[in-house]
Write a protein that holds these residues in place. Sequence first.
Motif, PDB file in Angstrom:
ATOM      1  N   VAL A   1     -43.472  36.525 -18.502  1.00 20.17           N
ATOM      2  CA  VAL A   1     -43.045  36.197 -19.870  1.00 20.17           C
ATOM      3  C   VAL A   1     -44.251  35.588 -20.585  1.00 20.17           C
ATOM      4  O   VAL A   1     -44.408  34.369 -20.692  1.00 20.17           O
ATOM      5  N   LYS A   2     -45.132  36.470 -21.015  1.00 21.75           N
ATOM      6  CA  LYS A   2     -46.403  36.043 -21.608  1.00 21.75           C
ATOM      7  C   LYS A   2     -46.961  37.154 -22.469  1.00 21.75           C
ATOM      8  O   LYS A   2     -46.690  38.329 -22.232  1.00 21.75           O
ATOM      9  N   THR A   3     -47.782  36.765 -23.450  1.00 21.80           N
ATOM     10  CA  THR A   3     -48.479  37.758 -24.263  1.00 21.80           C
ATOM     11  C   THR A   3     -49.848  38.015 -23.651  1.00 21.80           C
ATOM     12  O   THR A   3     -50.598  37.073 -23.417  1.00 21.80           O
ATOM     13  N   PHE A   4     -50.151  39.283 -23.399  1.00 23.72           N
ATOM     14  CA  PHE A   4     -51.425  39.631 -22.776  1.00 23.72           C
ATOM     15  C   PHE A   4     -52.381  40.274 -23.786  1.00 23.72           C
ATOM     16  O   PHE A   4     -53.205  41.098 -23.414  1.00 23.72           O
ATOM     17  N   ALA A   5     -52.256  39.914 -25.061  1.00 25.67           N
ATOM     18  CA  ALA A   5     -53.049  40.588 -26.092  1.00 25.67           C
ATOM     19  C   ALA A   5     -54.548  40.498 -25.795  1.00 25.67           C
ATOM     20  O   ALA A   5     -55.284  41.459 -26.023  1.00 25.67           O
ATOM     21  N   ASP A   6     -55.002  39.357 -25.295  1.00 26.04           N
ATOM     22  CA  ASP A   6     -56.422  39.174 -24.964  1.00 26.04           C
ATOM     23  C   ASP A   6     -56.500  38.872 -23.470  1.00 26.04           C
ATOM     24  O   ASP A   6     -56.234  37.746 -23.035  1.00 26.04           O
ATOM     25  N   PRO A   7     -56.859  39.889 -22.649  1.00 20.87           N
ATOM     26  CA  PRO A   7     -56.792  39.702 -21.194  1.00 20.87           C
ATOM     27  C   PRO A   7     -57.639  38.530 -20.667  1.00 20.87           C
ATOM     28  O   PRO A   7     -57.215  37.838 -19.748  1.00 20.87           O
ATOM     29  N   ALA A   8     -58.823  38.304 -21.255  1.00 22.37           N
ATOM     30  CA  ALA A   8     -59.663  37.197 -20.753  1.00 22.37           C
ATOM     31  C   ALA A   8     -58.946  35.868 -20.987  1.00 22.37           C
ATOM     32  O   ALA A   8     -58.874  35.004 -20.093  1.00 22.37           O
ATOM     33  N   HIS A   9     -58.386  35.710 -22.169  1.00 20.88           N
ATOM     34  CA  HIS A   9     -57.654  34.474 -22.480  1.00 20.88           C
ATOM     35  C   HIS A   9     -56.382  34.385 -21.630  1.00 20.88           C
ATOM     36  O   HIS A   9     -56.040  33.315 -21.115  1.00 20.88           O
ATOM     37  N   ALA A  10     -55.700  35.532 -21.475  1.00 24.11           N
ATOM     38  CA  ALA A  10     -54.453  35.538 -20.691  1.00 24.11           C
ATOM     39  C   ALA A  10     -54.729  35.134 -19.241  1.00 24.11           C
ATOM     40  O   ALA A  10     -53.941  34.410 -18.634  1.00 24.11           O
ATOM     41  N   ALA A  11     -55.852  35.599 -18.693  1.00 23.47           N
ATOM     42  CA  ALA A  11     -56.179  35.231 -17.303  1.00 23.47           C
ATOM     43  C   ALA A  11     -56.423  33.726 -17.204  1.00 23.47           C
ATOM     44  O   ALA A  11     -56.005  33.082 -16.241  1.00 23.47           O
ATOM     45  N   GLU A  12     -57.088  33.161 -18.207  1.00 21.29           N
ATOM     46  CA  GLU A  12     -57.380  31.716 -18.172  1.00 21.29           C
ATOM     47  C   GLU A  12     -56.114  30.874 -18.297  1.00 21.29           C
ATOM     48  O   GLU A  12     -56.068  29.746 -17.814  1.00 21.29           O
ATOM     49  N   THR A  13     -55.115  31.421 -18.981  1.00 23.53           N
ATOM     50  CA  THR A  13     -53.914  30.620 -19.281  1.00 23.53           C
ATOM     51  C   THR A  13     -52.682  31.085 -18.506  1.00 23.53           C
ATOM     52  O   THR A  13     -51.569  30.671 -18.811  1.00 23.53           O
ATOM     53  N   PHE A  14     -52.889  31.937 -17.495  1.00 22.56           N
ATOM     54  CA  PHE A  14     -51.724  32.510 -16.801  1.00 22.56           C
ATOM     55  C   PHE A  14     -50.930  31.478 -15.997  1.00 22.56           C
ATOM     56  O   PHE A  14     -49.693  31.570 -15.919  1.00 22.56           O
ATOM     57  N   ALA A  15     -51.619  30.497 -15.432  1.00 27.74           N
ATOM     58  CA  ALA A  15     -50.926  29.523 -14.565  1.00 27.74           C
ATOM     59  C   ALA A  15     -49.744  28.919 -15.321  1.00 27.74           C
ATOM     60  O   ALA A  15     -49.872  28.511 -16.470  1.00 27.74           O
ATOM     61  N   GLY A  16     -48.586  28.887 -14.673  1.00 29.00           N
ATOM     62  CA  GLY A  16     -47.381  28.339 -15.299  1.00 29.00           C
ATOM     63  C   GLY A  16     -46.521  29.388 -15.984  1.00 29.00           C
ATOM     64  O   GLY A  16     -45.449  29.066 -16.491  1.00 29.00           O
ATOM     65  N   THR A  17     -46.984  30.651 -16.003  1.00 25.17           N
ATOM     66  CA  THR A  17     -46.199  31.721 -16.646  1.00 25.17           C
ATOM     67  C   THR A  17     -44.943  32.044 -15.828  1.00 25.17           C
ATOM     68  O   THR A  17     -45.027  32.266 -14.616  1.00 25.17           O
ATOM     69  N   PHE A  18     -43.797  32.088 -16.497  1.00 26.41           N
ATOM     70  CA  PHE A  18     -42.566  32.485 -15.808  1.00 26.41           C
ATOM     71  C   PHE A  18     -42.604  33.995 -15.558  1.00 26.41           C
ATOM     72  O   PHE A  18     -42.995  34.759 -16.436  1.00 26.41           O
ATOM     73  N   CYS A  19     -42.207  34.389 -14.346  1.00 25.20           N
ATOM     74  CA  CYS A  19     -42.237  35.804 -13.967  1.00 25.20           C
ATOM     75  C   CYS A  19     -40.871  36.181 -13.395  1.00 25.20           C
ATOM     76  O   CYS A  19     -40.489  35.694 -12.326  1.00 25.20           O
TER      77      CYS A  19
END
Length: 297
Positions: A120-138
């Motif tokens: 449950v996350k926006t992956f529009a910018d993969p580099a940013h998404a990778a940095e902020t993925f921790a804590g994402t509900f899956c």
Amino acid sequence: MLKINMIGCGNAGRTLGRLWAQQHVLAIGGILTRSLASAENAAAFIGAGRAVESVSEMECACLYLIGTPDDNIEQAGVALAAAGILKPGDIVFHLSGALSSRKLAQLEEKGAAVASVHPVKTFADPAHAAETFAGTFCGIEGSPAAAALLADTFTAIGGKVFTLETERKALYHAATVIVSNYQASLMELGTRVFERAGVVRSAARQIMEPLARETLANIFELDAVRALTGPIARGDGNVVAEHVAALASWQRNYMDLYCLLGQIALHLARQKGTAASSSLDIIENILANPIPGAQAH
Ligand SMILES: NC(=O)c1ccc[n+]([C@@H]2O[C@H](COP(=O)([O-])OP(=O)(O)OC[C@H]3O[C@@H](n4cnc5c(N)ncnc54)[C@H](OP(=O)(O)O)[C@@H]3O)[C@@H](O)[C@H]2O)c1
């Protein structure tokens, strides 16, 4: 380390691939997209994996991610089943929030276990998404064996996994749309009513912002029952009747929406218990029969 082949590796696939590779959770095998250049880009972004031009060029792996857009998942699954590389017990999963693992059912005939994982996350910018993925509900659903292994795989990169029911996945996705996309709709509806009341759009935005932010903060800091204020929470039926009449004389469909949402607010107001239940009964009647004698719109 288990190996994963990736079929479709755009924004979401690249992000996950980079996290699995960098954190030594999975070995990245073949990467297939619609063009070799794009697959090579994905491998460069991930820092691992080998770009291929067809499924049959992939080496054996235990896991297969179908990271294509939703409309291409079934077709990618068919191509994988036809390639003859799957072994019994291999796990194939996709990332769609709207579709369930049943879209990959044909792969079960090859002995594969199928699942879906929706971050449950926006992956529009993969580099940013990778940095902020921790804590994402899956949200995970599918075959128990696949779901258990994928839960470990996503937890290892910081995902907070939860279980979804396969048969109710469409409802789950509808819920995500209601709480995110429809907030935009609700704000737009409010803006239109402000405009009708003579408040220009730019001013309406400014008035709405603290109101909307404070309500949202209260909902999550307290809960929806305690966050509810206003005429329905107070049992103020005359005000509700005036709102209904004003909307009915302008836009009946907006009045219908007001009444439908009001019925949910009324449910919260009854739990809150601050207004007299006789006042809430009057409001219930107004919301259910906003224009007495008229057919539902
Ligand atoms: N983006 C998000 O915010 C988000 C969030 C949660 C879940 N998801 C889910 O993640 C999945 C992927 O979404 P995305 O946003 O990552 O999509 P995307 O950025 O458009 O990437 C899709 C990838 O699939 C490839 N592809 C398309 N058709 C293919 C086919 N038939 N065979 C092989 N590869 C194919 C594309 O190739 P090219 O690179 O050559 O175009 C691209 O690499 C979807 O199921 C989506 O619902 C997305």
